[in-house]
Design a protein around this motif. Structure first.
Motif, PDB file in Angstrom:
ATOM      1  N   GLY A 150      -8.658 -16.831  -1.374  1.00 38.71           N
ATOM      2  CA  GLY A 150      -7.455 -16.486  -1.928  1.00 38.71           C
ATOM      3  C   GLY A 150      -7.021 -16.619  -3.633  1.00 38.71           C
ATOM      4  O   GLY A 150      -7.178 -17.792  -3.782  1.00 38.71           O
ATOM      5  N   PRO A 151      -5.920 -16.613  -3.971  1.00 39.78           N
ATOM      6  CA  PRO A 151      -5.589 -16.446  -5.131  1.00 39.78           C
ATOM      7  C   PRO A 151      -5.351 -18.200  -5.014  1.00 39.78           C
ATOM      8  O   PRO A 151      -5.062 -18.632  -6.268  1.00 39.78           O
ATOM      9  N   PHE A 152      -5.140 -19.250  -3.560  1.00 44.29           N
ATOM     10  CA  PHE A 152      -4.223 -19.996  -3.158  1.00 44.29           C
ATOM     11  C   PHE A 152      -5.100 -20.809  -2.834  1.00 44.29           C
ATOM     12  O   PHE A 152      -4.877 -22.040  -1.862  1.00 44.29           O
ATOM     13  N   GLY A 153      -5.976 -20.483  -2.286  1.00 45.93           N
ATOM     14  CA  GLY A 153      -7.180 -21.479  -1.941  1.00 45.93           C
ATOM     15  C   GLY A 153      -7.679 -20.469  -0.617  1.00 45.93           C
ATOM     16  O   GLY A 153      -7.273 -19.292  -0.528  1.00 45.93           O
ATOM     17  N   PRO A 154      -8.620 -21.342   0.431  1.00 40.14           N
ATOM     18  CA  PRO A 154      -8.670 -20.390   1.508  1.00 40.14           C
ATOM     19  C   PRO A 154      -7.556 -20.254   2.621  1.00 40.14           C
ATOM     20  O   PRO A 154      -6.771 -21.354   2.461  1.00 40.14           O
TER      21      PRO A 154
END
Length: 267
Positions: free
Chosen positions: A93-97
């Motif tokens: 996602g936008p901030f990593g998994p």
């Protein structure tokens, strides 16, 4: 979006996530998102792993893994496809998994768990706890005697759910019941904490006994292997023991007595 819509799996796995908000009072980063793929849109919850707070009593793995493992087990509880946990998966996602889960629209007037004055308890509801409110007036924690809540209570036994708050029980606008927030489940030690204690000691209905047998078969036929990527060996062994224990003694269990039986806060 209907959780049974065949477009949901593809949308959640490959859709573009746009963060639109955040639950600021959540213990871990919980982000609201719009998700879109080929013109299909929905809302979802995204919990990035980097936003998880370490828990001393859940030191292994990630909360996202436990959420996903809980969803896999909930699927085994639903041979008709009506899964109690909203569609859930792990992805970037936008901030990593992290964990991504379809948003469920709820019926604000359809609450299934409540704290009420004894005189206000609806007919047929089950009492979990008697107490007094801040003014010293009697109050009771109650929940509906609903077959889907019964099924959720048994799922929680299998999951060893340490945090079944009232706010984690959703009455969907589609008339179905959903459970969310399964990040602290599936520990090897007995940690069951729930507001759904209304059937303590009662025999499991025939349908739920058949469901537990189906879960046992699923574990033996590949589900255990899928779960092994998300849980420890000790946790998997404890999971099997809980399922076998329900098959040997098909009753709603009593609290263990080794810790609080109800999460705090209960809502």
């Amino acid at each position: 979006m209907d959780p049974l819509d065949p477009a949901v799996p593809g949308l959640l796995s490959a859709g573009r996530l746009e963060v639109t908000g955040r639950i600021v009072n959540a213990s871990n980063a919980t982000l609201f998102c719009d998700i879109e793929l080929d013109g299909v849109r929905a809302k979802c919850v995204y919990k990035p792993i980097r936003g998880e707070r370490p828990l001393w009593d859940f030191p292994d793995g990630t909360l996202a893994d436990r959420e996903y493992a809980s969803y896999l087990l909930a699927e085994a509880f639903a041979p008709d496809g009506c899964v109690m946990v909203p569609p859930t998966l792990l992805r970037e996602g936008p901030f990593g998994p992290g964990m991504v889960q379809l948003w469920i629209d709820t019926d604000e007037d359809g609450g299934l768990v409540d704290v009420l004055a004894p005189s206000d308890v609806p007919d047929g509801w089950l009492t979990v706890l008697r107490a007094r409110d801040s003014l010293g007036e009697p109050a009771v924690l109650v929940h509906a005697d609903h077959p889907e809540l019964q099924r959720m209570a048994v799922l929680d036994v299998v999951l060893n759910n340490a945090d079944r708050k009232a706010g984690h029980v959703l009455a969907g606008v589609d008339g179905r019941v959903y459970g969310v927030d399964h990040g602290i489940c599936l520990h090897e030690e007995d940690k069951l904490r729930t507001v759904l204690w209304g059937w303590v000691g009662q025999k499991l209905p025939t349908e739920l006994r058949a469901t537990v047998r189906a879960v046992r078969r699923e574990l033996d036929n590949g589900l255990r292997t899928r779960l092994a990527d998300h849980l420890t060996r000790r946790e998997l062994r404890a999971l099997s023991e809980r399922v076998d224990g329900l098959l040997a003694t098909p009753r709603f269990p009593e609290p263990s007595g080794y810790g609080p039986a109800i999460p705090w806060p209960a809502f």
